[in-house]
Design a protein around this motif. Structure first.
Motif, PDB file in Angstrom:
ATOM      1  N   VAL A 355      28.657 -33.358  -1.512  1.00  0.00           N
ATOM      2  CA  VAL A 355      27.317 -32.947  -1.099  1.00  0.00           C
ATOM      3  C   VAL A 355      26.626 -34.114  -0.401  1.00  0.00           C
ATOM      4  N   CYS A 356      25.895 -33.833   0.647  1.00  0.00           N
ATOM      5  CA  CYS A 356      25.057 -34.845   1.293  1.00  0.00           C
ATOM      6  C   CYS A 356      23.920 -35.194   0.342  1.00  0.00           C
ATOM      7  N   VAL A 357      23.872 -36.453  -0.103  1.00  0.00           N
ATOM      8  CA  VAL A 357      22.842 -36.874  -1.051  1.00  0.00           C
ATOM      9  C   VAL A 357      22.136 -38.110  -0.505  1.00  0.00           C
ATOM     10  N   THR A 358      20.841 -38.177  -0.730  1.00  0.00           N
ATOM     11  CA  THR A 358      20.057 -39.320  -0.285  1.00  0.00           C
ATOM     12  C   THR A 358      19.001 -39.648  -1.326  1.00  0.00           C
ATOM     13  N   MET A 359      18.689 -40.919  -1.469  1.00  0.00           N
ATOM     14  CA  MET A 359      17.605 -41.328  -2.347  1.00  0.00           C
ATOM     15  C   MET A 359      16.276 -41.128  -1.609  1.00  0.00           C
ATOM     16  N   HIS A 360      15.230 -40.857  -2.365  1.00  0.00           N
ATOM     17  CA  HIS A 360      13.899 -40.753  -1.767  1.00  0.00           C
ATOM     18  C   HIS A 360      12.897 -41.395  -2.714  1.00  0.00           C
ATOM     19  N   SER A 361      11.691 -41.627  -2.226  1.00  0.00           N
ATOM     20  CA  SER A 361      10.745 -42.401  -3.037  1.00  0.00           C
ATOM     21  C   SER A 361       9.689 -41.529  -3.706  1.00  0.00           C
ATOM     22  N   ASP A 362       8.872 -40.837  -2.914  1.00  0.00           N
ATOM     23  CA  ASP A 362       7.720 -40.077  -3.414  1.00  0.00           C
ATOM     24  C   ASP A 362       6.653 -40.990  -3.994  1.00  0.00           C
ATOM     25  N   SER A 363       6.800 -42.291  -3.839  1.00  0.00           N
ATOM     26  CA  SER A 363       5.789 -43.235  -4.315  1.00  0.00           C
ATOM     27  C   SER A 363       5.917 -44.527  -3.525  1.00  0.00           C
ATOM     28  N   PRO A 364       4.790 -45.249  -3.315  1.00  0.00           N
ATOM     29  CA  PRO A 364       4.877 -46.501  -2.572  1.00  0.00           C
ATOM     30  C   PRO A 364       5.671 -47.564  -3.313  1.00  0.00           C
ATOM     31  N   GLY A 365       5.742 -47.462  -4.645  1.00  0.00           N
ATOM     32  CA  GLY A 365       6.530 -48.432  -5.404  1.00  0.00           C
ATOM     33  C   GLY A 365       8.014 -48.232  -5.189  1.00  0.00           C
ATOM     34  N   SER A 366       8.499 -47.009  -5.409  1.00  0.00           N
ATOM     35  CA  SER A 366       9.916 -46.720  -5.190  1.00  0.00           C
ATOM     36  C   SER A 366      10.293 -46.880  -3.723  1.00  0.00           C
ATOM     37  N   GLY A 367       9.334 -46.648  -2.836  1.00  0.00           N
ATOM     38  CA  GLY A 367       9.599 -46.780  -1.416  1.00  0.00           C
ATOM     39  C   GLY A 367       9.939 -48.187  -0.979  1.00  0.00           C
ATOM     40  N   GLN A 368       9.642 -49.170  -1.804  1.00  0.00           N
ATOM     41  CA  GLN A 368      10.009 -50.555  -1.512  1.00  0.00           C
ATOM     42  C   GLN A 368      11.368 -50.919  -2.089  1.00  0.00           C
ATOM     43  N   ARG A 369      11.972 -50.032  -2.866  1.00  0.00           N
ATOM     44  CA  ARG A 369      13.157 -50.400  -3.632  1.00  0.00           C
ATOM     45  C   ARG A 369      14.202 -49.291  -3.623  1.00  0.00           C
ATOM     46  N   LEU A 370      14.413 -48.663  -2.482  1.00  0.00           N
ATOM     47  CA  LEU A 370      15.341 -47.540  -2.436  1.00  0.00           C
ATOM     48  C   LEU A 370      16.783 -47.977  -2.676  1.00  0.00           C
ATOM     49  N   THR A 371      17.148 -49.185  -2.274  1.00  0.00           N
ATOM     50  CA  THR A 371      18.507 -49.655  -2.568  1.00  0.00           C
ATOM     51  C   THR A 371      18.691 -49.836  -4.076  1.00  0.00           C
ATOM     52  N   ILE A 372      17.627 -50.219  -4.768  1.00  0.00           N
ATOM     53  CA  ILE A 372      17.718 -50.361  -6.225  1.00  0.00           C
ATOM     54  C   ILE A 372      17.761 -48.992  -6.889  1.00  0.00           C
ATOM     55  N   GLU A 373      17.040 -48.002  -6.331  1.00  0.00           N
ATOM     56  CA  GLU A 373      17.164 -46.640  -6.824  1.00  0.00           C
ATOM     57  C   GLU A 373      18.621 -46.181  -6.717  1.00  0.00           C
ATOM     58  N   ALA A 374      19.257 -46.481  -5.594  1.00  0.00           N
ATOM     59  CA  ALA A 374      20.661 -46.121  -5.411  1.00  0.00           C
ATOM     60  C   ALA A 374      21.547 -46.845  -6.420  1.00  0.00           C
ATOM     61  N   LYS A 403      20.557 -38.002   8.627  1.00  0.00           N
ATOM     62  CA  LYS A 403      20.967 -36.608   8.789  1.00  0.00           C
ATOM     63  C   LYS A 403      19.849 -35.660   8.386  1.00  0.00           C
ATOM     64  N   VAL A 404      19.145 -35.963   7.293  1.00  0.00           N
ATOM     65  CA  VAL A 404      18.028 -35.131   6.856  1.00  0.00           C
ATOM     66  C   VAL A 404      16.961 -35.055   7.948  1.00  0.00           C
ATOM     67  N   LEU A 405      16.739 -36.165   8.637  1.00  0.00           N
ATOM     68  CA  LEU A 405      15.700 -36.213   9.669  1.00  0.00           C
ATOM     69  C   LEU A 405      16.174 -35.672  11.015  1.00  0.00           C
ATOM     70  N   GLY A 406      17.460 -35.347  11.136  1.00  0.00           N
ATOM     71  CA  GLY A 406      17.982 -34.910  12.423  1.00  0.00           C
ATOM     72  C   GLY A 406      18.142 -36.045  13.404  1.00  0.00           C
ATOM     73  N   LEU A 407      18.276 -37.284  12.883  1.00  0.00           N
ATOM     74  CA  LEU A 407      18.377 -38.475  13.724  1.00  0.00           C
ATOM     75  C   LEU A 407      19.692 -39.210  13.505  1.00  0.00           C
ATOM     76  N   GLU A 408      20.708 -38.487  13.023  1.00  0.00           N
ATOM     77  CA  GLU A 408      21.967 -39.142  12.681  1.00  0.00           C
ATOM     78  C   GLU A 408      22.713 -39.705  13.883  1.00  0.00           C
ATOM     79  N   ASP A 409      22.315 -39.323  15.101  1.00  0.00           N
ATOM     80  CA  ASP A 409      22.947 -39.886  16.294  1.00  0.00           C
ATOM     81  C   ASP A 409      22.162 -41.063  16.860  1.00  0.00           C
ATOM     82  N   ARG A 410      21.076 -41.473  16.159  1.00  0.00           N
ATOM     83  CA  ARG A 410      20.238 -42.562  16.680  1.00  0.00           C
ATOM     84  C   ARG A 410      20.039 -43.691  15.685  1.00  0.00           C
ATOM     85  N   ILE A 411      19.965 -43.381  14.400  1.00  0.00           N
ATOM     86  CA  ILE A 411      19.725 -44.404  13.385  1.00  0.00           C
ATOM     87  C   ILE A 411      20.614 -44.140  12.173  1.00  0.00           C
ATOM     88  N   GLY A 412      20.628 -45.089  11.240  1.00  0.00           N
ATOM     89  CA  GLY A 412      21.355 -44.914   9.994  1.00  0.00           C
ATOM     90  C   GLY A 412      22.772 -45.428  10.001  1.00  0.00           C
TER      91      GLY A 412
END
Length: 470
Positions: A355-374, A403-412
């Protein structure tokens, strides 16, 4: 709604994009939901060609290169490999002992709309949800974003180069999302990712039914929410029918029938059914997600991603078959009833199942540490026998997110031709001891840990001077 019509509309839009501008596409093929009243004014920061040497590279495509090099030219990735030749004119940076990854992408943020510090929740300081109706599909969250929010600079300094800002999940149809680059700006237009497809937010489960009960403006149960959703899409189907000419194919835009003005809510839902608006759905429980997949199948639209998806681990086959991603946390659980059956190994279990899985934040705190969430999620997986190496784990915050953003051919992904959005980390990006040393956006250094903070600071950084009485 017959699916052939949806395919015809999608094909029409694709041909229009190749033929000319978005405005011409709208005029030629009758897709009012493609109109963009808020165009991007983003301009890349000053940049120069750079060669990064001797780093451990995770390219976002599943590969790891030890003692590798990355060449950046004209804002794009020009080459990735070992012992690359400098074509001349590229400034060399020794990254020995450091790691390089694509820029981190946060697919679920409320930065700029839930600005900290809050003075009164969701009133003066908060613009995350429009509460006048359970269907606010006609709203655009970018009209509420405050670029002065310190969450943007904090995210940038921690390696985040792209953020999708979503509206809140109190309404059933919450409105359009916007994708931005967290650079310093005085308007959201100057941060807006040029040409990014538009996302749209919907919600199921506790949030919309409780909002209906509290406000007396909508359904108060799960079955009521689903019924409301189905009726809304049935109603919006007429918008798609209005685009057909006498031959049954999408024709020139004719506008609404006589006596009826534009209906922006129905047009937005028609855009979802036509495949032009990427649907992000707030949903926790497996049964709720299964129900919404059934509704999507009934009306012929695609759910790009379920967000939060704490019970996604129970239904990997359904998600895989639908081509729907799961945007999840590392360990949020138990703070409301529908989050009680979460597991910390949600992401690795889904990843193992394809399954295509991605981490997300939903908070400014988690948004600074997405690699740690992973890293937290991967650690939970490892304890149950699922080993996810760094070169695969990095996809949860880079290429899968793109991929979620539809930008998989430009970033990531770090590959020739991609935007040069990348991070030079002081060490393993999945370690709590690691810092982002350099953050590049479109080949420009947007954050440098060794440099003093940029000036002037945001108003929110200044604090308040205590009043001194004589």
């Amino acid at each position: 709604m017959a699916r052939p019509l949806l395919r015809l509309l999608a094909a029409s839009c694709a041909l229009g994009a190749m033929a000319g501008s978005a405005a011409a596409q709208v005029a030629d093929h009758g897709a009012p939901w493609l109109e963009n009243p808020f165009p991007s004014t983003y301009v890349p920061l000053p940049r120069s060609d750079v060669m990064l040497r001797h780093a451990t590279i995770l390219d976002g495509a599943g590969n790891r290169i030890d003692d590798g090099d990355v060449l950046v030219r004209s804002g794009k990735i020009a080459a990735v490999g070992r012992a690359l030749a400098n074509p001349g004119g590229a400034r060399e940076i020794d990254a020995r002992g450091r790691w390089i990854t694509p820029g981190v992408i946060d697919v679920h943020s409320h930065d700029g709309t839930y600005v900290l510090p809050l003075t009164t929740i969701d009133r003066e300081a908060g613009d995350v949800s429009e509460g006048s109706d359970v269907n606010v599909a006609d709203t655009w969250i970018e009209t509420a974003v405050n670029p002065q929010d310190t969450a943007f600079s904090r995210a940038l300094r921690n390696g985040v180069t792209t953020i999708q800002i979503l509206p809140g999940s109190s309404p059933i149809f919450s409105g359009r999302a916007v994708t931005v680059k967290p650079i310093r700006a005085t308007s959201v237009a100057a941060m807006k990712f040029p040409g990014a497809p538009y996302g749209f937010k919907m919600a199921c489960g506790e949030n919309p039914k409780e909002n209906g009960a509290e406000t007396h403006r909508g359904p108060t149960s799960r079955q009521g929410v689903v019924t409301y959703v189905r009726k809304a899409f049935m109603d919006a189907q007429q918008i798609l029918r209005d685009q057909k000419g006498e031959d049954g194919k999408p024709g020139p835009r004719r506008g609404p029938p006589a006596g009826r003005g534009p209906d922006l809510k129905r047009e937005a839902l028609a855009g979802i059914m036509a495949g032009d608006l990427r649907l992000n759905m707030h949903c926790y429980r497996a049964d709720d997600m299964a129900t919404m997949l059934s509704v999507a199948k009934e009306f012929g639209f695609h759910i790009t991603a379920f967000h939060h998806a704490t019970e996604a681990y129970k239904m990997p086959a359904a998600l895989r078959e639908a081509g729907t991603c799961a945007a999840v946390w590392g360990d949020w659980w138990g703070y409301k009833m529908e989050a009680l059956d979460a597991v910390r190994a949600n992401a690795p279990m889904l990843d193992r199942a394809g399954v295509c899985v991605t981490m997300h934040s939903d908070s400014p705190g988690s948004g600074q540490r997405l690699t740690i969430e992973a890293a937290k999620a991967a650690g939970a997986g490892r304890r149950m026998g699922i080993v996810v190496p760094p070169e695969r784990m990095i996809r949860w915050v880079t290429s899968n997110s793109a991929k979620v953003l539809g930008l998989e051919d430009r970033i990531g992904t770090l590959a020739p031709g991609y935007n040069a959005d990348l991070v030079v980390w002081s060490g393993d990006p999945f370690s709590v001891y690691t810092k982002a040393d350099l953050v590049f956006i479109d080949g420009a250094i947007a954050a440098d840990r060794s440099a003093p903070p940029a000036s002037p600071a945001s108003d929110f950084e200044l604090g308040r001077v205590a009043a001194v009485r004589p």
